[in-house]
Motif scaffolding. Structure first.
Motif, PDB file in Angstrom:
ATOM      1  N   LYS A 106      99.366  25.741 111.489  1.00 27.47           N
ATOM      2  CA  LYS A 106      98.528  24.677 112.037  1.00 27.47           C
ATOM      3  C   LYS A 106      99.304  23.369 112.169  1.00 27.47           C
ATOM      4  O   LYS A 106     100.064  22.984 111.290  1.00 27.47           O
ATOM      5  N   ARG A 107      99.070  22.710 113.287  1.00 28.80           N
ATOM      6  CA  ARG A 107      99.521  21.320 113.459  1.00 28.80           C
ATOM      7  C   ARG A 107      98.349  20.571 114.087  1.00 28.80           C
ATOM      8  O   ARG A 107      98.140  20.608 115.294  1.00 28.80           O
ATOM      9  N   ASP A 108      97.569  19.915 113.242  1.00 27.51           N
ATOM     10  CA  ASP A 108      96.373  19.214 113.698  1.00 27.51           C
ATOM     11  C   ASP A 108      96.689  17.725 113.805  1.00 27.51           C
ATOM     12  O   ASP A 108      96.750  17.014 112.799  1.00 27.51           O
TER      13      ASP A 108
ATOM     14  N   ASP B 208      89.347  26.156 115.109  1.00 24.02           N
ATOM     15  CA  ASP B 208      90.405  25.638 114.232  1.00 24.02           C
ATOM     16  C   ASP B 208      91.435  26.699 113.847  1.00 24.02           C
ATOM     17  O   ASP B 208      92.061  26.617 112.788  1.00 24.02           O
ATOM     18  N   ARG B 209      91.653  27.647 114.734  1.00 22.01           N
ATOM     19  CA  ARG B 209      92.691  28.656 114.517  1.00 22.01           C
ATOM     20  C   ARG B 209      93.848  28.403 115.488  1.00 22.01           C
ATOM     21  O   ARG B 209      93.614  28.031 116.641  1.00 22.01           O
ATOM     22  N   PRO B 210      95.091  28.616 115.050  1.00 26.02           N
ATOM     23  CA  PRO B 210      96.220  28.434 115.969  1.00 26.02           C
ATOM     24  C   PRO B 210      96.083  29.333 117.197  1.00 26.02           C
ATOM     25  O   PRO B 210      95.646  30.487 117.096  1.00 26.02           O
TER      26      PRO B 210
ATOM     27  N   ASP C 113      98.703  32.390 124.556  1.00 27.20           N
ATOM     28  CA  ASP C 113      97.512  31.704 125.058  1.00 27.20           C
ATOM     29  C   ASP C 113      97.919  30.693 126.127  1.00 27.20           C
ATOM     30  O   ASP C 113      98.873  29.921 125.936  1.00 27.20           O
ATOM     31  N   ARG C 114      97.221  30.709 127.235  1.00 27.21           N
ATOM     32  CA  ARG C 114      97.553  29.833 128.363  1.00 27.21           C
ATOM     33  C   ARG C 114      97.537  28.363 127.955  1.00 27.21           C
ATOM     34  O   ARG C 114      98.371  27.568 128.417  1.00 27.21           O
TER      35      ARG C 114
ATOM     36  N   SER D 258      97.030  17.745 109.617  1.00 22.09           N
ATOM     37  CA  SER D 258      97.676  18.925 109.065  1.00 22.09           C
ATOM     38  C   SER D 258      99.005  19.105 109.774  1.00 22.09           C
ATOM     39  O   SER D 258      99.082  18.967 110.996  1.00 22.09           O
ATOM     40  N   ILE D 259     100.049  19.391 109.014  1.00 22.84           N
ATOM     41  CA  ILE D 259     101.382  19.534 109.608  1.00 22.84           C
ATOM     42  C   ILE D 259     101.997  20.854 109.170  1.00 22.84           C
ATOM     43  O   ILE D 259     101.674  21.384 108.108  1.00 22.84           O
ATOM     44  N   PRO D 260     102.881  21.423 109.991  1.00 21.37           N
ATOM     45  CA  PRO D 260     103.517  22.699 109.641  1.00 21.37           C
ATOM     46  C   PRO D 260     104.549  22.527 108.540  1.00 21.37           C
ATOM     47  O   PRO D 260     104.930  21.404 108.184  1.00 21.37           O
TER      48      PRO D 260
END
Length: 293
Positions: free
Chosen positions: A274-276, A95-97, A102-103, A134-136
């Motif tokens: 985070k944008r979940d 749960d980390r951005p 990151d590919r 969750s939104i930025p």
């Protein structure tokens, strides 16, 4: 209180009230949602604090689910969610951005191009059902373009020209547009192109629409440069602001869109935030053309 739908976009998009999606969906409510989708193509449900299980139950009440397998470069041990969800967040299994380089993150940037979900599969998707946990702090909107209005606005000569055209779709084509070329041989095999009609007819309304996507990388029987120039012109036409509804997310929103009638794209947001968002996807009606190996 019965379901009511208020139009929120330019001929596309409706906001639904009078329903709690945490409760089992009745046959009457399911029929009202399908009818709303036929008319608006995108439906917005505000303030729906669902669990993953409730999200899945609501989705299954509308139709069978597509499995999200090997479509986002996440290895099995890297999944946060069951495969009944497409994990379109920017988060790793802890749960980390994702790191900026990151590919998996770089591949997901292709979602910022206009596309239709699962057009790269032999049976493309029907509805996509996306929920925000969750939104930025800024950005991260989703825009939707109405492919019905876009088709209607074409001149008669162009409509006749495209009526029977067939395109090849693959995630490899969309990722090339953002400079992502590094695929393994196994990934290339999974992403073999499939064929889709350029004009679709909605099975319930009989209305025609363009079936465009960044995943489209050629037109069968056309020289590649001509095909790509033609598809680019169609894409510019279809995404004029007069055909677009932009959704600004709030936590608890659930949005459904019909991939047979729309394209969509995500908008940029801070990479470190985070944008979940989690998506279930309904299986489509069938291949748009007979698939040829």
């Amino acid at each position: 209180m019965s379901i009511a739908i208020r139009e929120v976009g330019p001929g596309i998009g409706g906001e639904v009230t009078g329903i709690d999606l945490r409760q089992p969906l009745s046959g009457e409510e399911a029929a009202a949602i399908h009818a709303g989708m036929d008319r608006h193509a995108v439906l917005v449900f505000r303030d729906q604090p669902l669990t993953d299980e409730q999200h899945q139950a609501f989705s299954r009440a509308l139709g069978p689910l597509e499995e999200a397998i090997a479509v986002a470069l996440r290895k099995p041990e890297e999944h946060r969610l069951p495969t009944s969800f497409a994990d379109v967040s920017n988060l790793d299994q802890d749960d980390r951005p994702f790191a900026r380089d990151d590919r998996r993150r770089l591949f997901s940037l292709g979602n910022r191009l206009w596309h239709s979900d699962s057009s790269f599969k032999p049976v493309p998707a029907k509805y996509s059902i996306l929920r925000a946990l969750s939104i930025p702090s800024k950005g991260g909107d989703t825009e939707f373009a109405d492919m019905r209005q876009a088709y209607d606005a074409l001149d008669a000569e162009t409509r006749a020209e495209i009526e029977d055209l067939v395109c090849e779709h693959s995630q490899i084509y969309s990722r090339r547009q953002i400079g992502f070329f590094e695929f393994t041989e196994a990934e290339r095999a999974l992403m073999r192109p499939v064929r889709q009609r350029l004009v679709r007819v909605h099975p319930a309304t009989g209305r025609k629409s363009l079936y465009l996507s960044a995943h489209a990388g050629g037109i069968i029987g056309w020289p590649q440069p001509e095909a790509m120039a033609f598809l680019r012109d169609l894409m510019e036409h279809a995404t004029q602001r007069r055909f677009v509804y932009a959704h600004r997310w709030q936590v608890g929103d659930l949005v459904i869109w019909d991939n047979r009638q729309t394209m969509h794209r995500g908008r940029p947001f801070p990479a470190e935030e985070k944008r979940d968002v989690r998506r279930t996807t309904l299986v489509g009606d069938g291949p748009t053309v007979e698939q040829v190996a």
